[in-house]
Design a protein around this motif. Sequence first.
Motif, PDB file in Angstrom:
ATOM      1  N   LEU A  84      -5.157   8.254   8.659  1.00 41.20           N
ATOM      2  CA  LEU A  84      -4.448   8.306   7.309  1.00 41.20           C
ATOM      3  C   LEU A  84      -4.210   9.623   7.085  1.00 41.20           C
ATOM      4  O   LEU A  84      -5.043  10.654   7.250  1.00 41.20           O
ATOM      5  CB  LEU A  84      -5.478   7.680   6.577  1.00 41.20           C
ATOM      6  N   THR A  85      -2.827  10.005   6.742  1.00 40.75           N
ATOM      7  CA  THR A  85      -2.365  11.302   6.573  1.00 40.75           C
ATOM      8  C   THR A  85      -2.837  12.253   7.809  1.00 40.75           C
ATOM      9  O   THR A  85      -3.049  13.470   7.456  1.00 40.75           O
ATOM     10  CB  THR A  85      -2.840  11.839   5.271  1.00 40.75           C
ATOM     11  N   GLY A  86      -2.731  11.632   8.830  1.00 48.30           N
ATOM     12  CA  GLY A  86      -3.104  12.539  10.052  1.00 48.30           C
ATOM     13  C   GLY A  86      -4.511  12.694  10.290  1.00 48.30           C
ATOM     14  O   GLY A  86      -4.894  13.418  11.312  1.00 48.30           O
ATOM     15  N   MET A  91       1.012  -1.194   0.066  1.00 51.41           N
ATOM     16  CA  MET A  91      -0.005   0.083  -0.058  1.00 51.41           C
ATOM     17  C   MET A  91       0.908   1.250  -0.201  1.00 51.41           C
ATOM     18  O   MET A  91       1.912   1.240   0.658  1.00 51.41           O
ATOM     19  CB  MET A  91      -0.798  -0.105   1.340  1.00 51.41           C
ATOM     20  N   THR A  92       0.566   2.079  -0.928  1.00 57.15           N
ATOM     21  CA  THR A  92       1.189   3.420  -0.771  1.00 57.15           C
ATOM     22  C   THR A  92       0.350   4.680  -0.589  1.00 57.15           C
ATOM     23  O   THR A  92      -0.835   4.441  -1.180  1.00 57.15           O
ATOM     24  CB  THR A  92       2.094   3.661  -2.240  1.00 57.15           C
ATOM     25  N   VAL A  93       0.730   5.459   0.210  1.00 57.81           N
ATOM     26  CA  VAL A  93       0.066   6.545   0.658  1.00 57.81           C
ATOM     27  C   VAL A  93       0.597   7.815   0.059  1.00 57.81           C
ATOM     28  O   VAL A  93       1.530   8.100   0.574  1.00 57.81           O
ATOM     29  CB  VAL A  93      -0.355   6.312   2.047  1.00 57.81           C
ATOM     30  N   GLY A  94      -0.314   8.548  -0.526  1.00 56.59           N
ATOM     31  CA  GLY A  94       0.103   9.820  -1.100  1.00 56.59           C
ATOM     32  C   GLY A  94      -0.841  10.520  -1.743  1.00 56.59           C
ATOM     33  O   GLY A  94      -2.190  10.260  -1.512  1.00 56.59           O
ATOM     34  N   GLN A  95      -0.453  11.496  -2.691  1.00 58.34           N
ATOM     35  CA  GLN A  95      -1.596  12.330  -3.388  1.00 58.34           C
ATOM     36  C   GLN A  95      -1.678  11.819  -4.942  1.00 58.34           C
ATOM     37  O   GLN A  95      -2.241  12.403  -5.649  1.00 58.34           O
ATOM     38  CB  GLN A  95      -1.281  13.900  -3.269  1.00 58.34           C
ATOM     39  N   GLY A  96      -1.345  10.697  -5.155  1.00 56.77           N
ATOM     40  CA  GLY A  96      -1.360  10.398  -6.531  1.00 56.77           C
ATOM     41  C   GLY A  96       0.040  10.740  -7.379  1.00 56.77           C
ATOM     42  O   GLY A  96       0.956  11.251  -6.797  1.00 56.77           O
ATOM     43  N   ILE A  97      -0.034  10.712  -8.577  1.00 62.19           N
ATOM     44  CA  ILE A  97       1.164  11.029  -9.582  1.00 62.19           C
ATOM     45  C   ILE A  97       1.274  12.193  -9.544  1.00 62.19           C
ATOM     46  O   ILE A  97       0.336  13.012  -9.866  1.00 62.19           O
ATOM     47  CB  ILE A  97       1.117  10.419 -11.041  1.00 62.19           C
ATOM     48  N   GLY A  98       2.605  12.805  -9.188  1.00 59.43           N
ATOM     49  CA  GLY A  98       3.034  14.156  -9.607  1.00 59.43           C
ATOM     50  C   GLY A  98       2.343  15.261  -8.398  1.00 59.43           C
ATOM     51  O   GLY A  98       2.573  16.209  -8.450  1.00 59.43           O
ATOM     52  N   ARG A  99       1.912  14.581  -7.199  1.00 60.60           N
ATOM     53  CA  ARG A  99       1.438  15.585  -6.172  1.00 60.60           C
ATOM     54  C   ARG A  99       1.872  15.443  -4.828  1.00 60.60           C
ATOM     55  O   ARG A  99       2.430  14.030  -4.780  1.00 60.60           O
ATOM     56  CB  ARG A  99      -0.329  15.296  -6.139  1.00 60.60           C
ATOM     57  N   TRP A 119       2.857  14.410  -0.781  1.00 60.55           N
ATOM     58  CA  TRP A 119       2.296  13.792   0.362  1.00 60.55           C
ATOM     59  C   TRP A 119       1.515  14.680   1.101  1.00 60.55           C
ATOM     60  O   TRP A 119       1.707  15.881   1.459  1.00 60.55           O
ATOM     61  CB  TRP A 119       3.576  13.117   1.104  1.00 60.55           C
ATOM     62  N   ALA A 120       0.292  14.108   1.504  1.00 60.09           N
ATOM     63  CA  ALA A 120      -0.452  14.587   2.723  1.00 60.09           C
ATOM     64  C   ALA A 120       0.021  14.952   4.155  1.00 60.09           C
ATOM     65  O   ALA A 120      -0.320  15.831   4.763  1.00 60.09           O
ATOM     66  CB  ALA A 120      -1.979  14.067   2.664  1.00 60.09           C
ATOM     67  N   ALA A 121       0.687  13.982   4.288  1.00 54.63           N
ATOM     68  CA  ALA A 121       1.242  14.152   5.790  1.00 54.63           C
ATOM     69  C   ALA A 121       2.664  14.472   5.743  1.00 54.63           C
ATOM     70  O   ALA A 121       3.347  14.692   4.898  1.00 54.63           O
ATOM     71  CB  ALA A 121       1.459  12.597   6.248  1.00 54.63           C
ATOM     72  N   GLY A 122       3.062  15.570   6.827  1.00 56.87           N
ATOM     73  CA  GLY A 122       4.263  16.093   7.023  1.00 56.87           C
ATOM     74  C   GLY A 122       5.225  15.283   7.303  1.00 56.87           C
ATOM     75  O   GLY A 122       4.939  14.039   7.242  1.00 56.87           O
ATOM     76  N   PRO A 123       6.518  15.717   6.991  1.00 56.62           N
ATOM     77  CA  PRO A 123       7.729  14.803   7.044  1.00 56.62           C
ATOM     78  C   PRO A 123       7.860  13.925   8.437  1.00 56.62           C
ATOM     79  O   PRO A 123       8.209  12.871   8.287  1.00 56.62           O
ATOM     80  CB  PRO A 123       9.047  15.742   7.017  1.00 56.62           C
ATOM     81  N   ALA A 124       7.300  14.500   9.353  1.00 54.90           N
ATOM     82  CA  ALA A 124       7.479  13.641  10.811  1.00 54.90           C
ATOM     83  C   ALA A 124       6.185  12.681  11.037  1.00 54.90           C
ATOM     84  O   ALA A 124       6.431  11.950  11.886  1.00 54.90           O
ATOM     85  CB  ALA A 124       7.641  14.725  11.696  1.00 54.90           C
ATOM     86  N   ALA A 125       5.200  13.218  10.400  1.00 52.69           N
ATOM     87  CA  ALA A 125       3.867  12.331  10.693  1.00 52.69           C
ATOM     88  C   ALA A 125       3.861  11.127   9.726  1.00 52.69           C
ATOM     89  O   ALA A 125       4.293  11.113   8.556  1.00 52.69           O
ATOM     90  CB  ALA A 125       2.729  13.124  10.583  1.00 52.69           C
ATOM     91  N   SER A 137      -0.705  -1.697  17.174  1.00 49.23           N
ATOM     92  CA  SER A 137      -0.358  -0.280  17.227  1.00 49.23           C
ATOM     93  C   SER A 137       0.923  -0.382  16.226  1.00 49.23           C
ATOM     94  O   SER A 137       1.947  -0.866  16.497  1.00 49.23           O
ATOM     95  CB  SER A 137       0.015   0.301  18.390  1.00 49.23           C
ATOM     96  N   ILE A 138       1.023   0.275  15.260  1.00 44.02           N
ATOM     97  CA  ILE A 138       1.920   0.690  14.271  1.00 44.02           C
ATOM     98  C   ILE A 138       1.581   2.002  13.363  1.00 44.02           C
ATOM     99  O   ILE A 138       0.606   2.214  12.935  1.00 44.02           O
ATOM    100  CB  ILE A 138       2.008  -0.633  13.315  1.00 44.02           C
ATOM    101  N   GLY A 139       2.672   2.669  12.858  1.00 40.58           N
ATOM    102  CA  GLY A 139       2.994   3.649  12.232  1.00 40.58           C
ATOM    103  C   GLY A 139       3.656   3.359  10.858  1.00 40.58           C
ATOM    104  O   GLY A 139       4.880   2.568  10.668  1.00 40.58           O
ATOM    105  N   PHE A 140       3.359   3.781   9.625  1.00 40.41           N
ATOM    106  CA  PHE A 140       4.155   3.599   8.452  1.00 40.41           C
ATOM    107  C   PHE A 140       4.403   5.225   7.908  1.00 40.41           C
ATOM    108  O   PHE A 140       3.573   6.131   7.640  1.00 40.41           O
ATOM    109  CB  PHE A 140       3.143   3.033   7.353  1.00 40.41           C
ATOM    110  N   PRO A 141       5.875   5.321   7.943  1.00 37.44           N
ATOM    111  CA  PRO A 141       6.188   6.778   7.366  1.00 37.44           C
ATOM    112  C   PRO A 141       5.876   6.979   5.964  1.00 37.44           C
ATOM    113  O   PRO A 141       5.876   6.028   5.217  1.00 37.44           O
ATOM    114  CB  PRO A 141       7.623   6.827   7.777  1.00 37.44           C
ATOM    115  N   ALA A 142       5.504   8.222   5.743  1.00 33.37           N
ATOM    116  CA  ALA A 142       5.479   8.602   4.178  1.00 33.37           C
ATOM    117  C   ALA A 142       6.539   8.186   3.450  1.00 33.37           C
ATOM    118  O   ALA A 142       7.625   8.517   4.017  1.00 33.37           O
ATOM    119  CB  ALA A 142       5.083  10.249   4.189  1.00 33.37           C
ATOM    120  N   GLY A 143       6.323   7.674   2.199  1.00 32.12           N
ATOM    121  CA  GLY A 143       7.256   7.508   1.215  1.00 32.12           C
ATOM    122  C   GLY A 143       8.221   6.018   1.529  1.00 32.12           C
ATOM    123  O   GLY A 143       9.322   6.095   0.797  1.00 32.12           O
TER     124      GLY A 143
END
Length: 163
Positions: A82-84, A1-9, A11-17, A43-49
């Motif tokens: 999801l993205t905070g 699973m990849t979480v983001g805003q789609g191609i060329g957009r 990330w919704a979450a900040g670098p630390a979140a 309980s688990i967290g997955f960093p953006a990217g």
Amino acid sequence: MTVGQGIGRPWAAGPAAPAVELREVSREYGKGEAAVRALDGVSIGFPAGSWTAVMGPSGSGKSTLLHCAAGLERATGGQVLLTGRDITSAQDWALTSLRRRTVGFVFQTFNLVGSLTAEQNVALPLRLAGRKVSRQAVQDVLGAVGLGDRLRHRPRELSGGQQ
């Protein structure tokens, strides 16, 4: 699973979140004595990217974990962010909209349209979501995964790994 805003957009979450965070998440199927607890206080967290592999024996809750994390299934306890954004009690329409804009899946069994090229298959979900698709962005994504020379190939012309 990849979480983001789609191609060329971005990330919704900040670098630390964390892009996805589960807090004491439980998921139970059925009721009473027949109930099966697939997740028990996870309980688990997955960093953006980041890339994450979820492994375990059959029936250990891997798919349930990912489905809850993406809002495809509702947790019966705990909290999913999801993205905070807390999606634990979000309405179905809001979850659908959030997934459409934020979550991408690579399925264990691929879901490609046989009559479309690799390039068209990559662009299809964005088009279905009503988004304008940059041909260059699609080509860049395919190039990044080693398929830059296979843009116009149909699924039957690709190996299983390429699919």
